[in-house]
Design an enzyme around this catalytic site. Sequence first.
Site, PDB file in Angstrom:
ATOM      1  N   TYR A 156       0.830  -1.208   0.000  1.00 28.09           N
ATOM      2  CA  TYR A 156       0.000   0.000   0.000  1.00 28.09           C
ATOM      3  C   TYR A 156       0.867   1.262   0.000  1.00 28.09           C
ATOM      4  O   TYR A 156       0.654   2.182  -0.803  1.00 28.09           O
ATOM      5  CB  TYR A 156      -0.903  -0.026   1.230  1.00 28.09           C
ATOM      6  CG  TYR A 156      -1.855   1.142   1.348  1.00 28.09           C
ATOM      7  CD1 TYR A 156      -3.033   1.184   0.595  1.00 28.09           C
ATOM      8  CD2 TYR A 156      -1.592   2.187   2.232  1.00 28.09           C
ATOM      9  CE1 TYR A 156      -3.911   2.242   0.722  1.00 28.09           C
ATOM     10  CE2 TYR A 156      -2.472   3.245   2.364  1.00 28.09           C
ATOM     11  CZ  TYR A 156      -3.627   3.272   1.616  1.00 28.09           C
ATOM     12  OH  TYR A 156      -4.502   4.325   1.740  1.00 28.09           O
ATOM     13  N   LYS A 160       1.119   4.317  -2.825  1.00 31.67           N
ATOM     14  CA  LYS A 160       0.789   5.704  -2.493  1.00 31.67           C
ATOM     15  C   LYS A 160       1.987   6.623  -2.711  1.00 31.67           C
ATOM     16  O   LYS A 160       1.827   7.796  -3.072  1.00 31.67           O
ATOM     17  CB  LYS A 160       0.292   5.794  -1.047  1.00 31.67           C
ATOM     18  CG  LYS A 160      -1.028   5.059  -0.811  1.00 31.67           C
ATOM     19  CD  LYS A 160      -2.132   5.547  -1.733  1.00 31.67           C
ATOM     20  CE  LYS A 160      -3.464   4.886  -1.474  1.00 31.67           C
ATOM     21  NZ  LYS A 160      -4.551   5.394  -2.331  1.00 31.67           N
TER      22      LYS A 160
END
Length: 246
Positions: A156, A160
Amino acid sequence: MEKTEKRVILITGATKGLGLADAIRLSKDDNNIVIVNSHRELSDDENKELQANFDNEIEVLTGDVASEDDAKAMIDSIVDKYGKIDVLVNNAGITQDTLLTRMKADSFKQVLNTNLFGAFNMTKFAMKKMQRARKGSIINMSSIAGLHGNLGQANYSSTKAGLVGLTKTTAQEGSLRGIRCNAVAPGMIKTAMTDKLSDKNIKSWEEKIPSGRFGNPDEVAQVVEFLIDNEYMNGQVITVDGGLTM
């Protein structure tokens, strides 16, 4: 083709969470046509639940942002119907958290495909339409996890962080044709994702946040609205985290 003077906005992954909050806030402006994306067909009950958030019925566009064909089809369908697309909010995202040494390659790839490759797909096809109009705004939903990392979120956090790089490059290339691109990096926001945290974990986070609380989704949506409206904002990453990363 239904040509419109209103601002046409597509928000990906917007049937819940931060994307839904964006859609609710932006739909309150009568000059906006807001289209929400879902990666799958909603059931009648799910659609009713979604529509209950809005004063008027809102358009739902089905498609998987991780699919190049779906991404192109979604952008084409909007331009075929309205003659343009003015704003793209790349919000679609998933998590599959675990420590890096336990993380399966497929888990890393799935999060990468949705969160980063999906944003690339949507941006690529939206920019082509925006370039012809010589105007447009693209907003990527990053995260403070992409700025500072986070335990158990190697996949993740990587996506990002990648969105920050994508934002900067898109802003540079887009500015040649009047297109702006910015990113929002939320911190701890009250969503279904944070609802899974234990009371002990929540308290621990609140003690770290100078504002002393989690944010609410509309506080993130306010920043998205600002970035859409302010035509001098370009290539920026705005944190919305109650001072957590100051």
